[in-house]
Design a protein around this motif. Structure first.
Motif, PDB file in Angstrom:
ATOM      1  N   HIS A  34       7.252   9.948  -1.220  1.00 58.19           N
ATOM      2  CA  HIS A  34       6.871   8.638  -0.236  1.00 58.19           C
ATOM      3  C   HIS A  34       4.746   8.818   0.472  1.00 58.19           C
ATOM      4  O   HIS A  34       4.523   9.110   0.406  1.00 58.19           O
ATOM      5  N   ASP A  35       4.790  10.788   0.133  1.00 59.34           N
ATOM      6  CA  ASP A  35       3.531  11.419   0.879  1.00 59.34           C
ATOM      7  C   ASP A  35       3.075  12.012  -0.695  1.00 59.34           C
ATOM      8  O   ASP A  35       3.304  12.979  -0.727  1.00 59.34           O
ATOM      9  N   PRO A  36       1.506  11.463  -1.247  1.00 64.24           N
ATOM     10  CA  PRO A  36       1.031  12.249  -1.849  1.00 64.24           C
ATOM     11  C   PRO A  36      -0.145  12.936  -1.787  1.00 64.24           C
ATOM     12  O   PRO A  36      -0.388  13.737  -2.423  1.00 64.24           O
ATOM     13  N   SER A  37       0.013  13.366  -0.008  1.00 67.75           N
ATOM     14  CA  SER A  37      -1.449  14.295   0.298  1.00 67.75           C
ATOM     15  C   SER A  37      -1.044  15.442  -0.034  1.00 67.75           C
ATOM     16  O   SER A  37      -2.430  16.675  -0.191  1.00 67.75           O
ATOM     17  N   ASN A  38      -0.258  16.360  -0.506  1.00 70.68           N
ATOM     18  CA  ASN A  38      -0.154  17.743  -1.187  1.00 70.68           C
ATOM     19  C   ASN A  38       0.325  17.383  -2.441  1.00 70.68           C
ATOM     20  O   ASN A  38       0.963  16.980  -2.830  1.00 70.68           O
ATOM     21  N   GLU A  39      -0.117  18.682  -3.547  1.00 72.24           N
ATOM     22  CA  GLU A  39      -0.299  18.439  -4.530  1.00 72.24           C
ATOM     23  C   GLU A  39       1.704  18.858  -4.477  1.00 72.24           C
ATOM     24  O   GLU A  39       2.260  19.241  -4.034  1.00 72.24           O
ATOM     25  N   ALA A  44       1.105  -1.498   0.114  1.00 68.33           N
ATOM     26  CA  ALA A  44      -0.191  -0.554  -0.232  1.00 68.33           C
ATOM     27  C   ALA A  44       0.793   1.420   0.287  1.00 68.33           C
ATOM     28  O   ALA A  44       0.249   2.163  -0.286  1.00 68.33           O
ATOM     29  N   ASP A  45       2.330   1.361   0.041  1.00 68.20           N
ATOM     30  CA  ASP A  45       2.837   2.035   0.081  1.00 68.20           C
ATOM     31  C   ASP A  45       3.114   3.403  -1.316  1.00 68.20           C
ATOM     32  O   ASP A  45       2.384   2.610  -2.601  1.00 68.20           O
ATOM     33  N   PRO A  46       2.187   4.490  -0.796  1.00 70.15           N
ATOM     34  CA  PRO A  46       1.580   5.496  -2.006  1.00 70.15           C
ATOM     35  C   PRO A  46       2.208   5.934  -2.909  1.00 70.15           C
ATOM     36  O   PRO A  46       2.351   5.991  -4.035  1.00 70.15           O
ATOM     37  N   ILE A  47       3.557   5.105  -3.233  1.00 67.93           N
ATOM     38  CA  ILE A  47       5.199   5.509  -3.776  1.00 67.93           C
ATOM     39  C   ILE A  47       4.357   4.528  -5.294  1.00 67.93           C
ATOM     40  O   ILE A  47       4.674   5.004  -6.476  1.00 67.93           O
ATOM     41  N   ARG A  48       3.668   3.208  -4.936  1.00 66.09           N
ATOM     42  CA  ARG A  48       3.359   2.355  -6.227  1.00 66.09           C
ATOM     43  C   ARG A  48       2.231   3.358  -6.850  1.00 66.09           C
ATOM     44  O   ARG A  48       1.375   3.476  -5.969  1.00 66.09           O
ATOM     45  N   GLY A  49       2.273   2.799  -8.350  1.00 66.98           N
ATOM     46  CA  GLY A  49       0.764   3.833  -9.045  1.00 66.98           C
ATOM     47  C   GLY A  49       1.032   5.119  -8.939  1.00 66.98           C
ATOM     48  O   GLY A  49       0.508   5.907  -8.962  1.00 66.98           O
TER      49      GLY A  49
END
Ligand code: HEC
Ligand code: HEC
Ligand code: HEC
Ligand code: HEC
Ligand code: HEC
Length: 268
Positions: free
Chosen positions: A246-251, A39-44
């Protein structure tokens, strides 16, 4: 000119067709993610080079523009077994220009023009490893798939990739070949280049560290920065201070909302 272009396009087309028949290497679990696993957000994300074809709906990227190593982490990280290796020690890597701590080669830093201005108290040094990691792709001079250790399952022999660079040029070795705003989105805005004087300075000691610079706020921790996720690296500002891959929460992967990021550090 036109003939040359036609030949290039034909080449590309052959590469694209050939890629369809290549067997993708089975992903190797060489790097265990203790945090988020699959589930690491870097995937995808845009930094996941194993998934770009699929998400973009083209066969033209992984395997053609760049090698698909079957594991998204190896484009940046050393696997734990290799992480202990220092250049020149066990391997013949002496003077081969490896970025310390990362699975990547060193870009030609002598071409960098660093930020400078009369009002700076702490001048930027030549970029340190964590910023060199970013620049090894974003300065546009080196292939995005130019890594040190490839997963064992990857077969060099079957590699048909063009090893393209992240820049907007119309050359066969440039992503700009397609990413020109017509065939695919314009990639030039993502290119930092080698002229770092136009960017926010990096690899300089944070001014607030000495407690005395009135232009800067005091960090929560001298070495590691602010509790908000705006990190310092050994007390220095780096690319990763403002961007967390690793953290896409901000633009734009910013470590803090754009409207408050600057005020984390700057008083004025
Ligand atoms: C495009 C480069 C890149 C890719 C690809 C990448 N990472 Fe990272 N990773 C980073 C950076 C940069 C950091 C931040 C290091 C720091 O802040 O010290 C990091 C940090 C980490 C950390 C440590 C977290 C922490 O706060 O100390 C782990 C664990 C990690 N990555 C696992 C992975 C895994 C697993 C993958 C593949 C699914 C992956 N990374 C893919 C660049 C990348
Ligand atoms: C992690 C802390 C930090 C953050 C966040 C930060 N800066 Fe900086 N900034 C610095 C440091 C340190 C310097 C070096 C200045 C010095 O030492 O005199 C600097 C320098 C600058 C300079 C050059 C100043 C000069 O004297 O030439 C500008 C312009 C600037 N920052 C703008 C911004 C903007 C705009 C943002 C938000 C997008 C931002 N900064 C976010 C720490 C930060
Ligand atoms: C292995 C190559 C590679 C490395 C290493 C790398 N990047 Fe990227 N980065 C890319 C690619 C490819 C894109 C997507 C370009 C596009 O969208 O056209 C991208 C996009 C970005 C974006 C834009 C994200 C968005 O939402 O549009 C930022 C910001 C970024 N990278 C910062 C960094 C930073 C900071 C580092 C180092 C910590 C780094 N990158 C390391 C290849 C890389
Ligand atoms: C043969 C043409 C071609 C080449 C070469 C190519 N791309 Fe693409 N790429 C595309 C198309 C088509 C899309 C989908 C439309 C778009 O996003 O603009 C795409 C989409 C992307 C995306 C967005 C994926 C997403 O998740 O939204 C990224 C990032 C990307 N490409 C990076 C690269 C990089 C980096 C290179 C060079 C190393 C490259 N591409 C080379 C055709 C190409
Ligand atoms: C002080 C904070 C800060 C630092 C340090 C920083 N950036 Fe950024 N970066 C930003 C902000 C804010 C934006 C969005 C606004 C802009 O384009 O200027 C951005 C935008 C980007 C983009 C995307 C441009 C786009 O419009 O899609 C990339 C790629 C990028 N940065 C890479 C890097 C790299 C590589 C480094 C290190 C050499 C770096 N950044 C250092 C704050 C920073």
């Amino acid at each position: 000119m036109r003939i040359k272009k036609a030949v290039q396009m034909a080449c590309l087309w052959i590469m694209v067709t050939a890629a369809g028949s290549l067997q993708a290497a089975e992903p190797l679990p060489i790097f265990a993610d203790p945090i988020a696993g699959d589930a690491d957000p870097i995937r995808g994300s845009k930094h996941d080079f194993t998934g770009l074809n699929h998400r973009a709906g083209v066969v033209a990227m992984g395997g053609v523009a760049f090698s698909d190593y079957g594991n998204p982490c190896v484009y940046c990280h050393l696997s734990p077994e290799e992480a202990g290796i220092t250049p020149g020690q066990n391997l013949n890597l002496e003077n081969s220009g490896v970025i310390e701590g990362w699975n990547r080669y060193m870009p030609a830093t002598e071409n960098y023009r660093l930020y400078d201005s009369g009002s700076m108290d702490n001048k930027p040094n030549s970029p340190s490893s964590i910023s060199l990691l970013c620049l090894s792709c974003h300065d546009g001079t080196m292939a995005v798939d130019m890594i040190l250790f490839k997963p064992a399952a990857f077969r060099n022999k079957q590699d048909a990739a063009l090893h393209m660079r992240l820049n907007g040029a119309k050359e066969l070795t440039s992503c700009g070949q397609c990413h020109n705003g017509t065939v695919a989105h314009d990639i030039s805005v993502k290119v930092v280049g080698t002229g770092l004087q136009d960017e926010h300075p990096v690899s300089m000691t944070y001014g607030g560290n000495n407690w005395k610079d009135p232009d800067f706020k005091l960090p929560d921790d001298f070495q590691h920065g602010f509790n908000t996720g705006v990190k310092l690296y050994n007390g220095s500002v780096e690319c990763a201070t403002c961007h967390n891959l690793h953290d896409p929460s901000n633009e734009l992967l910013l470590t803090q909302r754009r409207d408050i990021l600057c005020a984390t550090c700057h008083v004025k």
